[in-house]
Design a protein around this motif. Structure first.
Motif, PDB file in Angstrom:
ATOM      1  N   LYS A  88       0.832  -1.192   0.000  1.00  7.36           N
ATOM      2  CA  LYS A  88       0.000   0.000   0.000  1.00  7.36           C
ATOM      3  C   LYS A  88       0.881   1.262   0.000  1.00  7.36           C
ATOM      4  O   LYS A  88       1.923   1.288   0.645  1.00  7.36           O
ATOM      5  N   PRO A  89       0.463   2.325  -0.715  1.00  3.42           N
ATOM      6  CA  PRO A  89       1.223   3.588  -0.672  1.00  3.42           C
ATOM      7  C   PRO A  89       1.311   4.118   0.759  1.00  3.42           C
ATOM      8  O   PRO A  89       0.331   4.089   1.508  1.00  3.42           O
ATOM      9  N   LYS A  90       2.476   4.592   1.124  1.00  2.00           N
ATOM     10  CA  LYS A  90       2.693   5.106   2.484  1.00  2.00           C
ATOM     11  C   LYS A  90       3.627   6.313   2.418  1.00  2.00           C
ATOM     12  O   LYS A  90       4.490   6.399   1.538  1.00  2.00           O
ATOM     13  N   ASN A  91       3.453   7.201   3.358  1.00  2.00           N
ATOM     14  CA  ASN A  91       4.356   8.342   3.505  1.00  2.00           C
ATOM     15  C   ASN A  91       4.446   8.642   4.994  1.00  2.00           C
ATOM     16  O   ASN A  91       3.623   9.351   5.547  1.00  2.00           O
ATOM     17  N   ASP A  92       5.428   8.039   5.650  1.00  2.00           N
ATOM     18  CA  ASP A  92       5.531   8.100   7.105  1.00  2.00           C
ATOM     19  C   ASP A  92       6.854   8.718   7.539  1.00  2.00           C
ATOM     20  O   ASP A  92       7.835   8.724   6.788  1.00  2.00           O
ATOM     21  N   LEU A 144       9.798   7.713   5.122  1.00  2.00           N
ATOM     22  CA  LEU A 144       9.666   6.412   4.461  1.00  2.00           C
ATOM     23  C   LEU A 144       8.496   6.527   3.499  1.00  2.00           C
ATOM     24  O   LEU A 144       7.355   6.747   3.915  1.00  2.00           O
ATOM     25  N   ILE A 145       8.786   6.395   2.211  1.00  2.00           N
ATOM     26  CA  ILE A 145       7.767   6.636   1.193  1.00  2.00           C
ATOM     27  C   ILE A 145       7.656   5.397   0.314  1.00  2.00           C
ATOM     28  O   ILE A 145       8.616   5.012  -0.360  1.00  2.00           O
ATOM     29  N   ASN A 146       6.517   4.779   0.354  1.00  2.00           N
ATOM     30  CA  ASN A 146       6.260   3.613  -0.500  1.00  2.00           C
ATOM     31  C   ASN A 146       5.317   4.064  -1.608  1.00  2.00           C
ATOM     32  O   ASN A 146       4.163   4.402  -1.362  1.00  2.00           O
ATOM     33  N   ILE A 147       5.810   4.091  -2.837  1.00  2.00           N
ATOM     34  CA  ILE A 147       5.019   4.594  -3.950  1.00  2.00           C
ATOM     35  C   ILE A 147       5.126   3.646  -5.139  1.00  2.00           C
ATOM     36  O   ILE A 147       6.039   2.822  -5.218  1.00  2.00           O
TER      37      ILE A 147
END
Length: 834
Positions: free
Chosen positions: A578-582, A620-623
């Protein structure tokens, strides 16, 4: 009682001291100081940013008229661009603060700030004052006026918009409102615990002629500020150029001007001047009871001054000092007491300093301080030395009776680093009273910094730097000299160097990268760099975050000596796709307390070294990010962090040299990128441009980032004409329309959609292009509220077998800020379909 009054006078103004070990003591300074001592008038200049101030006028007011002169810059210039490095935002604001202080050391004025944050270009005061929090910034301006007590105020810009920037117009609005509010006890009454209301005599607008905007008129009041000062050996156009040339991040190196130069003024509030800016204001000692006698004393001392033996003036100045203590005006006492004491020290040939032997300390450390006292006059006795850290007194050291006229005192004591001015005014901060700029201690909103205590407002720097106070006596009369405790060392190239002492956390921790980009569930290695500022044991961990697996949970360390630097490694992996930006936070536990502070040092030759302790955080960016190609060449411009961002997503980034451009094989690069403002500052692009165009023609992909419209080293940056203009979209949430949705830059390798323009920071773009040749394709259209749609943010053209891209979108801000959509779009610009 007399000692208490003298000490209190010093403490009133010590927060305004510059970071210097001692003021100048040459004959020029002495003669100028005698003149200043006889003047009680004051002027406050108000504008929005560093570099807005009129340095020629400030120098004239401070060094020709000898008024106490201040510049209130509402912001620290945090949102500007940087022509000498890659620092942005808050760190750029720190650099520009020091550039202003360096400028003030040249022109002789003092520097003040409000809590307003320079959030970037604003097109109108309505937006600016809303983002700034109008009432808070107005309160800060009122506070500075009530403390500074100017006789007149001068604003750089009008309220009618000719300044061309919402911040500029807002500074004029704030100045006008503060003029009235400072005198009104019903406005900001909480300030009256510390200051009194103050009525300024008049507010003037320093009209101007900038480019095509001329707000001067022959019938306006004017002053020739280009006069020559024979004591300085300069005119104020020369002094002003030296002052303004300190604004190096803005590229404001300025030629010296000589001869007459008139400044024009329009009266905004109060009665208009007729003959002089200070019409109706008594700027002499006669403005206070008992002042005429002091003026007469000073006149006699100045008349009898012997340039060969300035020490002969010391007894008379000590009498003046005693008489100043008797007047019933604490403000004048606070201003004139340190002026007299500095003049006494200069005339007596006293050299006094206190310096530490190490550059940094942690709370509870033992700090060894060396003091040097050299007297070149007879009869002076050093009664004692005290510090804010409780150094035991050194009693009755008769300098004259020593075999030599100097003595070094060394003492070692435990510095209670929190027991300083910040603690005494109950500032409870997250930094534990480390050397963190007071406006950066806690997180802040977009438009204003959080300042916990009213008394900190206005200070250009932290007012709690360690200091030492030297009490002297001559013929039974006492005087003080105060010095900031600095770190002193010898650099082989620069010689003797003084730097501010750094009070640090026990251990700092820096996460190596600011952003970690994930586009799969593949783990990444996260390195953290630690540095101990005292002998320390404890552990380092990364705070757990939902959706991420972090291993190990913590890493212990034992007995790390002071000065040790080491690296620890963690592994981080998203637990799903899943996209995340933490936000990832590193935490050091030592001595039973958690610390989460990194360390950043900034060093330029024209300003003192800067040390700050930013939060130990990264993103931490999951894209969903696809890349095409691998090798990128980067041609640096004014400085940005784009290469680091590209490395983070897997590109091999190589910085191009001129030799490689002229003689190398550029075809090995999937794309060549020019840094921001490259065509403004890199004169060699005139020679290199044909090679870059040949690279494109043969199938290459050249991506040019924004440049300002003037000066450009080339009239034509691309293969076909376009014009860089001063147009921008400042609303970071402005709607973006796809003009050419089928274009490859919106589709390969990532399909760009509206979601990719969410979460942008500060602005969409700046210095758009117009007069675009028809062979370019315009890709995007956007605009600020109330303006026509602008297609000039991104243009693309095929040239030969290759592709040329010019973009005014501010990727230099968005990529370091970890904006996912900016990464996806920029990768597309780098990826020319085969």
């Amino acid at each position: 009682m007399k000692r208490i009054l003298l000490l209190a006078a010093f403490l009133l103004i010590r927060g305004m001291a510059f970071s210097q070990t001692a003021p100048p003591a040459d004959l020029v300074t002495i003669q100028q100081s005698f003149k200043k001592l006889n003047v009680l008038g004051s002027v406050l200049y108000v504008a929005a940013h560093p570099d807005d101030e009129n340095t020629r006028l400030l120098a004239y007011l401070a060094q020709e008229k000898h008024y106490r002169t201040g510049y209130l810059s509402l912001t620290r210039g945090d949102g500007g661009q940087n022509l000498i490095g890659n620092e942005q935002g808050e760190v750029l604001g720190l650099i520009r603060t020091q550039e202003l202080l360096a400028a003030r050391r040249v022109d002789g004025a003092e520097q003040f700030f409000s809590r307003a944050n320079d959030f970037g270009f604003s097109k109108g005061p309505e937006e600016t004052l809303k983002i700034w929090d109008h009432e808070k910034v107005l309160g800060d301006a009122v506070w500075v006026i009530r403390k500074f007590r100017p006789d007149i105020m001068i604003c750089r810009f009008p309220t009618t918009g000719e300044g061309g920037h919402g911040h500029h117009t807002s500074s004029a609005i704030i100045a006008q409102e503060a003029f009235a509010a400072a005198a009104d006890p019903k406005r900001f009454p909480e300030q009256l615990k510390y200051v009194q209301t103050w009525q300024v005599k008049r507010l003037l607008w320093n009209t101007f002629s900038f480019g095509n905007v001329n707000t001067t008129a022959p019938n306006q009041f004017k002053v020739d500020v280009g006069v020559y000062n024979p004591i300085l050996g300069k005119g104020y156009g020369e002094v002003a150029a030296d002052s303004r040339s300190n604004h190096k991040t803005q590229g404001f190196g300025t030629a010296k001007t000589r001869g007459s130069s008139f400044e024009f003024f329009k009266t905004i509030l109060g009665d208009a001047p007729v003959n002089d800016l200070m019409d109706g204001v008594n700027t002499t000692w006669g403005r206070i009871a008992g002042g005429d006698a002091i003026a007469a004393e000073l006149a006699g001392i100045k008349k009898d001054f012997d340039a060969e033996h300035p020490e002969k003036s010391v007894p008379g100045l000590l009498n003046v000092l005693a008489d100043i203590q008797k007047i019933d005006d604490h403000y004048v006492i606070g201003q004139k007491t340190p002026e007299v004491m500095d003049l006494i020290a200069a005339c007596a040939g006293l050299w006094v300093e206190a310096y530490a032997q190490e550059p940094s300390y942690a709370k509870g450390d033992s700090m060894k301080i060396v003091t040097q006292v050299i007297s070149r006059s007879k009869g002076i006795i050093l009664r004692n030395i005290t510090t804010d850290a409780g150094w035991p007194d050194i009693q009755n050291w008769d300098l004259e009776r020593q075999k030599k006229a100097s003595a070094d005192f060394s003492r070692e004591w435990n510095v209670v680093l929190a027991a300083n001015q910040l603690q005494s005014i109950n500032l409870k901060d997250l930094a534990g009273n480390v050397s963190q700029p007071y406006w950066l201690v806690t997180p802040h909103e977009l438009g204003t910094y959080n300042i916990a205590d009213q008394r900190l407002v206005g200070n250009p720097e932290n007012p709690d730097s360690p200091w030492a106070m030297f009490r002297f006596e001559l013929d039974g009369k006492q005087f003080f000299i105060q010095r900031k405790i600095m770190y002193k060392y010898v650099d082989p190239a620069k010689g003797e160097v003084y730097e501010p002492i750094v009070i640090a956390p026990p251990v700092t921790v820096n996460i190596v990268n600011k952003d970690y980009i994930f586009n799969s569930e593949k783990p990444q290695t996260i390195q953290v760099k630690l540095q101990s500022f005292t002998k320390a044991s404890g552990s380092i961990s990364l705070k757990p975050i939902a959706g991420w697996k972090i291993t190990p949970e913590k890493i212990d360390f034992t007995d790390k000596p002071k000065g040790t630097e080491w690296v620890e490694t963690f592994t981080v992996v998203p637990t799903d796709s899943k996209p995340k930006n933490d936000v990832l936070k590193a935490v050091v536990n030592t001595g039973g307390k958690d610390w989460s502070m990194g360390i950043q040092r900034v060093a330029y030759d024209h300003i003192p070294a800067i040390t700050l302790f930013p939060p130990a955080e990264a993103k931490l960016i999951n894209i969903d990010l696809k890349t095409a190609g691998k090798k990128i060449a980067y041609l640096p411009g004014a400085g940005d962090l784009v290469p680091e961002a590209l490395t983070q997503v897997g590109y091999e980034v190589h910085q191009l040299t001129e030799n490689e451009i002229m003689n190398g094989d550029l075809s090995v690069y999937d794309a060549i990128v020019t840094g921001v403002r490259a065509y403004n500052i890199n004169q060699r692009l005139v020679v290199e441009q044909p090679k870059l165009m040949d690279y494109v023609n043969k199938g290459g992909n050249l991506v040019v980032q924004y440049n300002v419209y003037s000066p450009l080293v080339l009239n034509q940056i691309g293969p076909y004409p376009f014009k860089v203009v001063n147009q921008r979209v400042t609303d970071e949430n402005a709607k973006v329309t796809f003009i050419d949705p089928a274009n490859a830059v919106l589709n390969y390798p990532n399909k760009i959609n509206q979601a990719d323009f969410e979460g942008w920071v500060q602005e969409r773009g700046l210095y758009f292009v117009s007069n675009i040749d028809s062979r370019y394709k315009t890709i995007l259209q956007m605009n600020d509220p109330g303006e026509a749609p602008n297609p000039g943010s991104l243009i693309v053209a095929d040239y030969g077998k290759g592709r040329f891209v010019y973009t005014s979108l501010d990727f230099f801000r968005e990529l370091p800020a970890g904006v996912p959509g900016a990464y996806r779009l920029f990768v597309n610009l780098l990826s020319k379909p085969k």
